[in-house]
Design a protein around this motif. Structure first.
Motif, PDB file in Angstrom:
ATOM      1  N   TYR A   1       0.859  -1.194   0.000  1.00 43.21           N
ATOM      2  CA  TYR A   1       0.000   0.000   0.000  1.00 43.21           C
ATOM      3  C   TYR A   1       0.886   1.231   0.000  1.00 43.21           C
ATOM      4  O   TYR A   1       1.666   1.455   0.930  1.00 43.21           O
ATOM      5  CB  TYR A   1      -0.900  -0.035   1.235  1.00 43.21           C
ATOM      6  CG  TYR A   1      -2.072   0.918   1.198  1.00 43.21           C
ATOM      7  CD1 TYR A   1      -2.983   0.884   0.145  1.00 43.21           C
ATOM      8  CD2 TYR A   1      -2.280   1.833   2.228  1.00 43.21           C
ATOM      9  CE1 TYR A   1      -4.076   1.742   0.122  1.00 43.21           C
ATOM     10  CE2 TYR A   1      -3.368   2.691   2.211  1.00 43.21           C
ATOM     11  CZ  TYR A   1      -4.265   2.642   1.156  1.00 43.21           C
ATOM     12  OH  TYR A   1      -5.342   3.502   1.136  1.00 43.21           O
ATOM     13  N   THR A   2       0.803   2.031  -1.073  1.00 42.35           N
ATOM     14  CA  THR A   2       1.746   3.135  -1.273  1.00 42.35           C
ATOM     15  C   THR A   2       1.024   4.442  -1.598  1.00 42.35           C
ATOM     16  O   THR A   2       1.285   5.076  -2.636  1.00 42.35           O
ATOM     17  CB  THR A   2       2.735   2.792  -2.399  1.00 42.35           C
ATOM     18  OG1 THR A   2       2.002   2.441  -3.591  1.00 42.35           O
ATOM     19  CG2 THR A   2       3.642   1.635  -1.998  1.00 42.35           C
ATOM     20  N   PRO A   3       0.105   4.892  -0.760  1.00 42.13           N
ATOM     21  CA  PRO A   3      -0.613   6.136  -1.067  1.00 42.13           C
ATOM     22  C   PRO A   3       0.308   7.346  -1.071  1.00 42.13           C
ATOM     23  O   PRO A   3       1.227   7.446  -0.262  1.00 42.13           O
ATOM     24  CB  PRO A   3      -1.640   6.225   0.067  1.00 42.13           C
ATOM     25  CG  PRO A   3      -1.048   5.443   1.198  1.00 42.13           C
ATOM     26  CD  PRO A   3      -0.301   4.320   0.539  1.00 42.13           C
ATOM     27  N   CYS A   4       0.073   8.230  -2.009  1.00 45.13           N
ATOM     28  CA  CYS A   4       0.717   9.542  -2.121  1.00 45.13           C
ATOM     29  C   CYS A   4       0.405  10.104  -3.496  1.00 45.13           C
ATOM     30  O   CYS A   4      -0.212  11.148  -3.625  1.00 45.13           O
ATOM     31  CB  CYS A   4       2.225   9.520  -1.891  1.00 45.13           C
ATOM     32  SG  CYS A   4       2.940  11.194  -1.955  1.00 45.13           S
ATOM     33  N   HIS A   5       0.820   9.394  -4.547  1.00 49.47           N
ATOM     34  CA  HIS A   5       0.500   9.841  -5.899  1.00 49.47           C
ATOM     35  C   HIS A   5      -1.016   9.917  -6.077  1.00 49.47           C
ATOM     36  O   HIS A   5      -1.540  10.860  -6.672  1.00 49.47           O
ATOM     37  CB  HIS A   5       1.127   8.892  -6.919  1.00 49.47           C
ATOM     38  CG  HIS A   5       0.925   9.315  -8.337  1.00 49.47           C
ATOM     39  ND1 HIS A   5       1.502  10.453  -8.863  1.00 49.47           N
ATOM     40  CD2 HIS A   5       0.200   8.753  -9.355  1.00 49.47           C
ATOM     41  CE1 HIS A   5       1.140  10.582 -10.132  1.00 49.47           C
ATOM     42  NE2 HIS A   5       0.360   9.559 -10.453  1.00 49.47           N
ATOM     43  N   THR A   6      -1.722   8.899  -5.585  1.00 46.75           N
ATOM     44  CA  THR A   6      -3.170   8.953  -5.398  1.00 46.75           C
ATOM     45  C   THR A   6      -3.472   8.428  -3.998  1.00 46.75           C
ATOM     46  O   THR A   6      -2.608   7.849  -3.336  1.00 46.75           O
ATOM     47  CB  THR A   6      -3.941   8.104  -6.438  1.00 46.75           C
ATOM     48  OG1 THR A   6      -3.559   6.722  -6.286  1.00 46.75           O
ATOM     49  CG2 THR A   6      -3.664   8.572  -7.855  1.00 46.75           C
ATOM     50  N   ALA A   7      -4.719   8.611  -3.574  1.00 45.04           N
ATOM     51  CA  ALA A   7      -5.080   8.325  -2.178  1.00 45.04           C
ATOM     52  C   ALA A   7      -4.946   6.859  -1.802  1.00 45.04           C
ATOM     53  O   ALA A   7      -4.756   6.528  -0.626  1.00 45.04           O
ATOM     54  CB  ALA A   7      -6.511   8.800  -1.912  1.00 45.04           C
ATOM     55  N   GLY A   8      -5.056   5.961  -2.797  1.00 45.16           N
ATOM     56  CA  GLY A   8      -4.982   4.534  -2.485  1.00 45.16           C
ATOM     57  C   GLY A   8      -4.082   3.771  -3.427  1.00 45.16           C
ATOM     58  O   GLY A   8      -4.332   2.591  -3.711  1.00 45.16           O
ATOM     59  N   HIS A   9      -3.034   4.406  -3.903  1.00 46.98           N
ATOM     60  CA  HIS A   9      -2.092   3.749  -4.818  1.00 46.98           C
ATOM     61  C   HIS A   9      -1.529   2.479  -4.182  1.00 46.98           C
ATOM     62  O   HIS A   9      -1.231   2.450  -2.991  1.00 46.98           O
ATOM     63  CB  HIS A   9      -0.952   4.714  -5.145  1.00 46.98           C
ATOM     64  CG  HIS A   9      -0.093   4.301  -6.305  1.00 46.98           C
ATOM     65  ND1 HIS A   9       0.671   3.138  -6.301  1.00 46.98           N
ATOM     66  CD2 HIS A   9       0.144   4.887  -7.503  1.00 46.98           C
ATOM     67  CE1 HIS A   9       1.315   3.047  -7.443  1.00 46.98           C
ATOM     68  NE2 HIS A   9       1.015   4.091  -8.200  1.00 46.98           N
TER      69      HIS A   9
END
Length: 256
Positions: free
Chosen positions: A107-115
């Motif tokens: 789970y890598t949110p940043c670029h989009t909220a739930g990337h």
């Protein structure tokens, strides 16, 4: 396991992740469905899943058409990302089974909220991670829905902690310009110079520059290298997260 790179749109990559034992496959970010389906037909595989890295149209915009054309597909995407046609939302610790392959979710949110990114360590092939727009070769995505701290956690602490030989498959062919910027940030970094020469040769021949590896990214990616003294000096910061933020801002403003 086998990965097939499928160039789509102007500079995007979709991927087929194929379980050789069962001939079942997942498609990652099939934003141009007919091109991806033609690749799957050529490989003679049965598509069972769409693995969506994030909600932007050039990654998730083909999901509904893919679902219409292949009705039994399960469409997977990150929690809270609201990507098109997603049937199952996933986060850290979740897995998706594609034939006999176990796909682990980062789970890598940043670029989009739930990337999310997708990581595999199969018995019959090399480890690999599909990073969407979180990590590019020598780059990273914009912080559209998050903070520098979130990107640091996603990029440095999660992707960067994967085994060094992990193959990195990203969502775009941005490599040459990323390396040109990286060279302005670290002009004495020989690994960047060597990689840029190789990339220009690859592109001249019409070849993609993916995959990279985690170990290569540690040598050439200024965003991942935000703890290095050369980049702390370049940004005038002592904190790696603040350094990452400045590198992102300067890259966004930079023109080749």
């Amino acid at each position: 396991m086998r990965v097939v790179t499928v160039p789509i749109l102007e500079d995007n990559y979709a991927y087929l992740v194929i379980d050789e034992a069962t001939k079942k496959a997942a498609c990652i970010d099939p934003a141009e469905p007919k091109v991806v389906l033609e690749a799957a037909k050529k490989e003679n595989v049965e598509l069972t899943h769409i693995l969506t890295t994030h909600a932007h149209w050039d990654h998730a915009g083909g999901n509904e058409e893919m679902k219409r054309l292949v009705p039994n597909l399960e469409v997977v995407g990150g929690k809270g990302d609201r990507a098109q046609a997603v049937m199952r939302e996933v986060g850290d610790g979740d897995t998706v089974l594609v034939g006999s392959l176990e796909v682990k979710v980062l789970y890598t949110p940043c670029h989009t909220a739930g990337h999310v990114c997708y990581y595999l360590e199969p018995k019959d092939g090399p480890r690999c991670v599909f990073t969407g727009d979180t990590m590019f070769v020598a780059g990273c995505g914009n912080f559209n829905a998050g903070t520098p701290q979130q990107m640091f956690h996603a990029l440095v602490e999660k992707i960067g902690s994967l085994p060094p030989d992990t193959l990195v498959y990203c969502g775009h062919e941005y490599t040459e310009k990323n390396l040109m910027y990286a060279q302005t940030a670290e002009p004495n970094n020989q690994a960047i110079k060597d990689k840029l020469a190789w990339v220009r040769q690859q592109r001249a021949q019409g070849n993609p520059t993916v995959p990279s590896t985690v170990s290569t990214e540690w040598q050439i990616n200024p965003f991942l290298r935000c703890r290095e003294q050369t980049l702390l000096e370049y940004t005038g910061k002592s904190d790696p997260v603040e350094c990452l933020a400045v590198i992102r801002a300067r890259k966004s403003a930079w023109r080749p």
